[in-house]
Design a protein around this motif. Structure first.
Motif, PDB file in Angstrom:
ATOM      1  N   GLY B 126       0.829  -1.203   0.000  1.00 23.37           N
ATOM      2  CA  GLY B 126       0.000   0.000   0.000  1.00 23.37           C
ATOM      3  C   GLY B 126       0.861   1.248   0.000  1.00 23.37           C
ATOM      4  O   GLY B 126       2.084   1.183  -0.001  1.00 23.37           O
ATOM      5  N   THR B 127       0.223   2.389   0.026  1.00 23.53           N
ATOM      6  CA  THR B 127       0.951   3.647  -0.135  1.00 23.53           C
ATOM      7  C   THR B 127       1.466   4.151   1.207  1.00 23.53           C
ATOM      8  O   THR B 127       0.875   3.892   2.256  1.00 23.53           O
ATOM      9  CB  THR B 127       0.051   4.701  -0.795  1.00 23.53           C
ATOM     10  OG1 THR B 127      -1.081   4.947   0.040  1.00 23.53           O
ATOM     11  CG2 THR B 127      -0.435   4.205  -2.150  1.00 23.53           C
ATOM     12  N   ARG B 128       2.569   4.880   1.150  1.00 24.79           N
ATOM     13  CA  ARG B 128       3.258   5.271   2.392  1.00 24.79           C
ATOM     14  C   ARG B 128       2.448   6.228   3.259  1.00 24.79           C
ATOM     15  O   ARG B 128       2.433   6.109   4.479  1.00 24.79           O
ATOM     16  CB  ARG B 128       4.607   5.902   2.063  1.00 24.79           C
ATOM     17  CG  ARG B 128       5.602   4.880   1.594  1.00 24.79           C
ATOM     18  CD  ARG B 128       6.942   5.485   1.225  1.00 24.79           C
ATOM     19  NE  ARG B 128       7.753   4.440   0.617  1.00 24.79           N
ATOM     20  CZ  ARG B 128       8.518   3.608   1.313  1.00 24.79           C
ATOM     21  NH1 ARG B 128       8.646   3.740   2.605  1.00 24.79           N
ATOM     22  NH2 ARG B 128       9.186   2.652   0.692  1.00 24.79           N
ATOM     23  N   ASP B 129       1.808   7.190   2.635  1.00 28.52           N
ATOM     24  CA  ASP B 129       1.073   8.156   3.450  1.00 28.52           C
ATOM     25  C   ASP B 129      -0.198   7.540   4.023  1.00 28.52           C
ATOM     26  O   ASP B 129      -0.583   7.841   5.152  1.00 28.52           O
ATOM     27  CB  ASP B 129       0.774   9.414   2.644  1.00 28.52           C
ATOM     28  CG  ASP B 129       2.020  10.266   2.492  1.00 28.52           C
ATOM     29  OD1 ASP B 129       2.501  10.781   3.505  1.00 28.52           O
ATOM     30  OD2 ASP B 129       2.525  10.395   1.363  1.00 28.52           O
ATOM     31  N   TYR B 130      -0.847   6.684   3.241  1.00 28.81           N
ATOM     32  CA  TYR B 130      -2.010   5.983   3.806  1.00 28.81           C
ATOM     33  C   TYR B 130      -1.551   5.117   4.979  1.00 28.81           C
ATOM     34  O   TYR B 130      -2.211   5.057   6.021  1.00 28.81           O
ATOM     35  CB  TYR B 130      -2.705   5.132   2.740  1.00 28.81           C
ATOM     36  CG  TYR B 130      -3.951   4.463   3.269  1.00 28.81           C
ATOM     37  CD1 TYR B 130      -5.143   5.164   3.382  1.00 28.81           C
ATOM     38  CD2 TYR B 130      -3.915   3.143   3.722  1.00 28.81           C
ATOM     39  CE1 TYR B 130      -6.275   4.570   3.920  1.00 28.81           C
ATOM     40  CE2 TYR B 130      -5.046   2.543   4.256  1.00 28.81           C
ATOM     41  CZ  TYR B 130      -6.221   3.259   4.351  1.00 28.81           C
ATOM     42  OH  TYR B 130      -7.334   2.668   4.890  1.00 28.81           O
TER      43      TYR B 130
END
Lengths: 440, 188
Positions: B126-130
């Motif tokens: 998944g994405t880092r900021d999420y």
């Protein structure tokens, strides 16, 4: 006329000599994509001291990376003209070459460089453009990329983005007590990397100001996340958000005066906009039970596109900042996140989970004709689009290492930018920054 | 509901009540033993055991802690685990971790001068900021459990999410991911 295609290994070789420093990113072309790339010859530039400065090689490699060109290897050239009057179009026509770039490099007594070049159309036997550039000796690569931009634009009609820069994070020994994180700035081909900031704590979420002079990122240097804006030329840094809880995902507005960011100071991850002139902070999303994050601006700066799990799973939404109306943009799959808009404002790329793998996908917001997956690796993230909208760079893993990779927006051209050491991640493609462009 | 809320108050209440009852019983016994005129206790039994606690029922005594100030597990006798794990993409406490969290809560409820920070972490997918936000949600699930179990908000010195930035296992497989999806209690 049967001209052998340039073998892949030659490009590997070309990449290795161009991107010489050990810490630089290599460039490895995976798939040149187009069946009928434009045949071009970039003749080695004439120099008086016979030290071939490599301009022609850099230009050839830039054009090859676009996938739209198939540059002629120099050993296949029948002649090496440096002046327009010395070009025998027949020589090039025999080789099936459509365009020829020739030029001369001179060193001034003070060490400065003077470069002149011509782009010639072989079939019509005419000059498409010519230019003379003065530069400091340290700017040889900038001159070469500027020539690439000019050639690319004259032939394709699309502005070149070879003079752009890449921002990324080089992580070494992540997950250990001796981890280091470096925020790096490199040319678009991975050459000339330099460190903007180094920390023993994580760095992430780098993004560019639209003027290309400042960058924003998240730094854990204090042990907790803070948003930092750093001036590239001076290196001066300011912490613009250091609130309790999350401080993440900074993105400059198109006018550069505002910063969209994510804070949890009011309880959970919400999107805010900070006015960088007045310092005023405005809360944008209000959804107490959901994660709202990863904002990006619409082209006119009146809207934000962001990730939210308000519907139960992460999906992409758009909010109109003038009336706070929110609309959901993605419906295919149960994980769509970290969107970025193409310069046309109509096409959206984002991280899309399909099965158990994470790919970069894009969809047209106007036509609404489905989701197209652009990448084939399995842990793809952080897409960032070149300013001309032709290519995007993203982070992925190959062989257990974090690498950067580039794919054309039509998915047909692919190249990789692995690092010789550590893991590279969090790429951000700069705005246009050709300092030699006739327009600047 | 995102957070697992067992009949936590009830469970915890029962345990505490049990403890209190045992302590009271100890007091009563001790008190009786010192009373003149009471029937003698079987002396042999007492002599068989190592020197008895002269003052049982350590009501005021602080629970034992290790060198880093982490309380011991009543069940295993080892320092309490400070890590709880999560399922993929979720911030729901697992039933298996509730017992450990209850013991942290019990300790912190008696040691009001002690405080903790709670870290949240994710796996690399998944994405880092999420994931930064998801890690915070995990840390908050632990904080919410502790504070509803008697820990004062003032004892929560910090809540920090590292997202996917600080894996304990850098592998790219299910085993590593399972280890990395975690919240960690750090005694200050």
């Amino acid at each position: 006329m049967n001209i052998p295609k340039l073998p892949l290994k030659l490009w590997l070789w070309a990449a290795s000599i161009i991107a010489a420093p050990a810490s630089a990113l290599d460039t490895i072309i995976i798939d040149q994509g187009y069946d009928d790339p434009t045949r071009i010859a970039v003749v080695p530039f004439e120099t008086l001291d016979s030290t071939d400065a490599g301009i022609a090689q850099i230009v050839s490699f830039d054009l090859a990376r676009s996938g739209q060109f198939d540059p002629l290897p120099r050993e296949n050239m029948l002649s090496s003209p440096a002046r327009a009057e010395d070009v025998f179009f027949r020589d090039w026509r025999i080789l099936g070459i459509e365009y020829v770039v020739i030029g001369r490099l001179r060193k001034q007594p003070n060490g400065d460089l003077s470069v002149a070049y011509h782009l010639l159309d072989v079939f019509n036997e005419r000059e498409l453009t010519t230019r003379r550039i003065g530069a400091r000796a340290s700017e040889l690569r900038d001159v070469a990329h500027s020539i690439s931009d000019d050639v690319y634009e004259h032939i394709t009609g699309i502005r070149g983005a070879f003079s752009t820069k890449l921002l990324y994070v080089l992580a070494k020994n992540a997950g250990t007590s001796y981890a280091t994180y470096e925020l790096k700035l490199a040319d678009s081909d991975g050459a000339r990397p330099r460190t903007l900031f180094e920390s023993t704590e994580p760095l992430l979420s780098s993004s560019w100001a639209p003027d290309g002079k400042r960058v924003a990122y998240v730094s854990f240097e204090s042990g907790r996340p803070a948003i930092v804006i750093q001036d590239i030329a001076t290196g001066s840094r300011s912490r613009v958000a250091e609130y309790k809880g999350l401080n993440s995902a900074p993105v400059f507005s198109p006018d550069g005066n505002r910063l969209a960011l994510v804070l949890s100071r009011d309880g959970n991850a919400e999107i805010y906009v900070k006015d960088l002139v007045s310092g005023e902070l405005r809360r944008i999303t209000r959804y107490p039970s959901a994660i709202d994050t990863e904002p990006t601006w619409t082209r006119d700066g009146t809207g934000l596109i962001f990730t939210s799990d308000r519907g139960g799973r992460p999906q992409i939404y758009r909010m109109d900042l003038t009336n706070s109306m929110v609309e959901r943009l993605t419906f295919e799959g149960d994980y769509n996140a970290r969107a970025r808009l193409l310069p046309d404002g109509e096409n959206l790329v984002y991280v899309h989970r399909r099965g158990r793998t994470y790919h970069i996908a894009w969809q047209n917001l106007v036509r609404d004709d489905g989701v197209r997956v652009l990448t084939a690796t399995s842990l793809d993230e952080s897409p960032s689009i070149a300013p001309n909208g032709r290519m995007l760079i993203y982070a992925t893993q190959v062989g257990g290492r974090g690498i950067l990779a580039v794919v054309s927006i039509d998915g047909r051209v692919k190249y990789r930018l692995p690092s010789a050491e550590g893991d590279v991640r969090e790429p951000a493609w700069s705005p246009y920054m050709d300092t030699f462009s006739p327009g600047t | 509901m995102r957070h697992f809320l067992p009949e936590s108050g009830t469970l915890w209440g029962n345990r505490v009540m049990g403890f209190v009852v045992a302590v009271l019983a100890g007091c009563v016994l001790a008190g009786c033993a010192s009373c003149a005129g009471q029937p003698e206790q079987p002396v042999e039994v007492i002599e068989d055991t190592p020197p008895p606690e002269v003052e049982p029922a350590p009501v005021e005594e602080k629970p034992r802690v290790d060198d880093e100030g982490v309380p011991y597990d009543e069940d295993s006798g080892r320092p309490l685990s400070r890590v709880v794990h999560f399922d993929f993409d979720l911030a729901v406490l697992r039933p298996a971790d509730i017992r450990v969290l209850e013991q942290h809560a019990a300790f912190l409820s008696t040691a009001r001068d002690r405080s903790i920070a709670v870290e949240g972490h994710c796996d690399e997918r998944g994405t880092r900021d999420y994931n930064l936000a998801l890690g915070e949600r995990r840390a908050n699930a632990v904080v919410e459990f502790l504070t509803t179990s008697g820990v004062h908000q003032s004892q929560i010195a910090d809540v920090v999410s590292y997202g996917e930035e600080q894996p304990v296992d850098v592998g790219s497989n299910e085993e590593a991911w399972a280890k990395n999806r975690r919240a960690v209690i750090v005694y200050q």
